[in-house]
Design an enzyme around this catalytic site. Sequence first.
Site, PDB file in Angstrom:
ATOM      1  CB  CYS A  66     -10.937  -6.271 -18.459  1.00  0.00           C
ATOM      2  SG  CYS A  66     -10.521  -4.407 -18.940  1.00  0.00           S
ATOM      3  CB  CYS A  70     -12.541  -3.097 -25.582  1.00  0.00           C
ATOM      4  SG  CYS A  70     -11.816  -1.970 -24.412  1.00  0.00           S
ATOM      5  CB  CYS A  73     -11.603  -6.905 -25.699  1.00  0.00           C
ATOM      6  SG  CYS A  73     -10.278  -7.558 -24.432  1.00  0.00           S
ATOM      7  CB  CYS A 110       4.747  -6.089 -25.389  1.00  0.00           C
ATOM      8  SG  CYS A 110       5.765  -5.735 -26.660  1.00  0.00           S
ATOM      9  CB  CYS A 141       6.336  -2.700 -24.595  1.00  0.00           C
ATOM     10  SG  CYS A 141       5.037  -1.732 -25.181  1.00  0.00           S
ATOM     11  CB  CYS A 201       3.572   1.223 -28.437  1.00  0.00           C
ATOM     12  SG  CYS A 201       2.955  -0.254 -29.468  1.00  0.00           S
ATOM     13  NE  ARG A 273       4.873  -4.393 -32.828  1.00  0.00           N
ATOM     14  CZ  ARG A 273       5.163  -3.902 -31.792  1.00  0.00           C
ATOM     15  NH1 ARG A 273       3.705  -3.733 -30.790  1.00  0.00           N
ATOM     16  NH2 ARG A 273       6.062  -3.306 -31.439  1.00  0.00           N
TER      17      ARG A 273
HETATM   18  S1  SF4 Z   1      -8.864  -4.146 -24.452  1.00  0.00           S
HETATM   19 FE1  SF4 Z   1      -9.675  -5.633 -23.272  1.00  0.00          FE
HETATM   20  S2  SF4 Z   1      -8.292  -5.931 -21.625  1.00  0.00           S
HETATM   21 FE2  SF4 Z   1      -8.162  -3.789 -22.857  1.00  0.00          FE
HETATM   22  S3  SF4 Z   1      -9.227  -2.240 -21.504  1.00  0.00           S
HETATM   23 FE3  SF4 Z   1     -10.672  -3.184 -23.165  1.00  0.00          FE
HETATM   24  S4  SF4 Z   1     -11.642  -5.153 -22.511  1.00  0.00           S
HETATM   25 FE4  SF4 Z   1      -9.924  -4.425 -20.996  1.00  0.00          FE
END
Ligand code: SF4
Length: 328
Positions: A66, A70, A73, A110, A141, A201, A273
């Site tokens: 990705c 984040c 993540c 999901c 979802c 959600c 949740r």
């Molecule tokens: S949470 Fe992870 S998968 Fe989702 S946008 Fe952020 S870096 Fe990408």
Amino acid sequence: MSLAQESPARFGEAMPRHDWTREQVADLFALPFPELVFRAAQAHRRNFDPTEVQISTLLSIKTGGCPEDCAYCPQAAQYDTGVTAEKLMSLEAVLAEARAARAAGAQRFCMGAAWRSPKDRDLDQVCAMVEGVKALGLETCVTLGMLTGAQAKRLKSAGLDYYNHNLDTSPEYYGEIITTRTYQDRLDTLGAVREAGIHVCCGGIVGMGEKEEDRIGMIATLASLPVHPESVPINMLVQVEGTPLAGRAPLDPLDFVRTIAVARITMPASVVRLSAGREDMSEETQALCFLAGANSIFYGPKLLTTPNPGRDRDMALLDRLGMRPMEG
Ligand code: SF4
């Protein structure tokens, strides 16, 4: 006046409110723990059977690689976490997983894809997955990143029931966690999803090194949306080696329970949740979360790329607590 002498009306709201101020939310966080949990349990009973838990299963349909950053993540391409980037799964493979989830008792299926936002050709494939999963009798979802209004409408026409898009934390702390998009981007996608008529959600993650005022800010933002999210996932950070948040001091589990309780009181008709982080949570803490108004869990051994308690362990816990899966 003692707490016990207060009027019953003060122990919870009869109708969902959308005008929660930060001060009011902070007052809830500051309540003595037994009082807070009692009020949350009352709000829970007004809207739901407290012995029932909604069961969802989450599948990563496109893992890793990705472009977003984040900090929590393991799927962000820029962190070395050992997650291998994979292509979008085939329709047949997704439907096989959905059938298995249905057989194991899931109500909702999901599907998560590690994208900043979907390309239109990817969206065609996801729409086929939504149609196929819905035909199995499951609620659907997806979480695909940012959406335009037109993309949200396409998903709605495919029959999508819920779109997951978390606010993650307070507006103030957001920039410490993600720099590749803004809080307003999140709110815009939530607006597009709502406008398309898809259920929302939306929740967040705690234990990311935020202060209590950030947990207050996050809940106050969610609870003052024009329509409350139908589903509010509250996640405890799962620390993954290689991500910037690995090694943060863990949050006191009772502060996690408080966050659940305040979410329940401020969004009384939403399904709250108890989401990521259960693998490392004691069964007693999970039981307290149910008492404080959590009424949904993710079921199955994996949550996207991180571990989750196995199905047998969850069923045994629900049995011990005299609780049961919500009927579809
Ligand atoms: S949470 Fe992870 S998968 Fe989702 S946008 Fe952020 S870096 Fe990408």
